[in-house]
Each structure stands twice: as structure tokens, then as C-alpha cells.
Design an enzyme around this catalytic site. Sequence first.
Site, PDB file in Angstrom:
ATOM      1  N   ASN A 171      -4.071   3.171  -4.711  1.00  0.00           N
ATOM      2  CA  ASN A 171      -3.424   1.857  -4.693  1.00  0.00           C
ATOM      3  C   ASN A 171      -4.256   0.810  -5.434  1.00  0.00           C
ATOM      4  O   ASN A 171      -3.703  -0.024  -6.150  1.00  0.00           O
ATOM      5  CB  ASN A 171      -3.183   1.410  -3.246  1.00  0.00           C
ATOM      6  CG  ASN A 171      -2.132   2.254  -2.566  1.00  0.00           C
ATOM      7  OD1 ASN A 171      -0.961   2.144  -2.865  1.00  0.00           O
ATOM      8  ND2 ASN A 171      -2.552   3.113  -1.653  1.00  0.00           N
TER       9      ASN A 171
ATOM     10  N   HIS B 142       0.831  -1.213   0.000  1.00  0.00           N
ATOM     11  CA  HIS B 142       0.000   0.000   0.000  1.00  0.00           C
ATOM     12  C   HIS B 142       0.867   1.265   0.000  1.00  0.00           C
ATOM     13  O   HIS B 142       0.807   2.077   0.932  1.00  0.00           O
ATOM     14  CB  HIS B 142      -0.921  -0.030   1.222  1.00  0.00           C
ATOM     15  CG  HIS B 142      -2.280   0.545   0.954  1.00  0.00           C
ATOM     16  ND1 HIS B 142      -3.211  -0.106   0.189  1.00  0.00           N
ATOM     17  CD2 HIS B 142      -2.856   1.708   1.349  1.00  0.00           C
ATOM     18  CE1 HIS B 142      -4.312   0.620   0.130  1.00  0.00           C
ATOM     19  NE2 HIS B 142      -4.115   1.733   0.814  1.00  0.00           N
TER      20      HIS B 142
ATOM     21  N   THR C 194      -3.996   1.455  -9.204  1.00  0.00           N
ATOM     22  CA  THR C 194      -2.648   1.108  -9.661  1.00  0.00           C
ATOM     23  C   THR C 194      -2.458  -0.404  -9.683  1.00  0.00           C
ATOM     24  O   THR C 194      -1.889  -0.957 -10.623  1.00  0.00           O
ATOM     25  CB  THR C 194      -1.591   1.755  -8.749  1.00  0.00           C
ATOM     26  OG1 THR C 194      -1.825   3.171  -8.712  1.00  0.00           O
ATOM     27  CG2 THR C 194      -0.184   1.479  -9.255  1.00  0.00           C
TER      28      THR C 194
END
Length: 201
Positions: free
Chosen positions: A43, A37, A46
Amino acid sequence: MEAKLRNLVNFLNDDKAFKVDPVLKMAIGHYQFEAIHPFRDGNGRTGRIFNINYLTNKGLLDYPILFLSRYILDNRDDYYSGLMGVSQRGDWNTWLKFMLKAVETTAILTYNKINDILNAKDAIRQVILDDTAITRPELLVNAILTQPFTRVKHLTDQRLYAENTAKKYLNQLIDLGVLQRRVIQGNHYYLNLELYRILGE
């Protein structure tokens, strides 16, 4: 955190030291990234982009078109439960099965969409050949299937047709029910109805 990220990068890129099937490696790497993280925000996004880029990088995909995001978001509870299962109990089995199911389901969905788009392309080309005198129909069909919305400028920029010819041909496709004109902020766009339907499913 930097040490953990280095460990993740090494795991993903060193196929000699870590001999793991790329799909399983993607699933393990996704978990590791989410567990680390590293960012305050983004996050999840991504991590989902990581999946497709990794599979493309490993040569399992020619193009980054296997969007696992939809499956993950549609099965959010199972996704988070799988992540927590690894973190809390070391339950890799459930997590890996979830990610493999995500790949399988998304691959079938993507395969069907690609076939639907190819069938739409053939049908539109045939309509153009049967009902118009449009020149270079293959190029026009390719252009209107590149993205759901087309503009006259797209055709002129590619030097497919002169501006008046492009307008004329796009209007003919409106008359045939292939395209629909939309005015957005004063600009004319031509929506490929079948492509829009396929991509929206």
C-alpha cells in the site's frame, strides 16, 4: 472497501464536483488511499506511485520525475504522524503542510538534478569535441546520458554506430575519464561516472 475506492476515484477524477487544487487533491487522495489500505502488502509503495502519476495525469508534470518517495521515507515519522493526525483528530492542516513541503523540497531537488545533468551533458560534449574525432558526438552524449550504464549493444541497436566503432568510442571515453568499464556476469558495461554521481546524491 469497494465503495470507498469508488468514492476516491470519483473525488480524484471529477474536477467539476470537487474543485480542489490538484496538488491538494493529490495529498487528500494519498491519505484516503492509505486509510482504505486495500492491499495486504504494497500500500505504501502504491500510494507513493499514485502521487507522481496523479500529478502527471493532471498536467502538472510533463514526465513522472517528481519522486516524493525519498522525502516521505526520509521523514517517515512525520509522515505517519500526519496520517494518524487526520485519522484520529481530523488534523488535515498538518498533513497538507507535510505533503506541500514534500512537493516543494522534491521539486527543488529535481530541478537541481536536471540542471546538473544538463551541465554534465555540455561538459562531456565539449570534452569529446576538444579531445577526440568522434563523429556525431551529440548522439553519443545523449545515449550515455539516457541511463547510468551503457553497452555497445545500446549504441548498435539504435544504429548510431557499427559495433567496432561503438567499442572504440566508448573506450576513448574511458581514457578521458567520462566512463568506467564494469564487467557484470561476463558482460561489459560502461558507467557514466558523472550521471551516476548526480543520480546517487
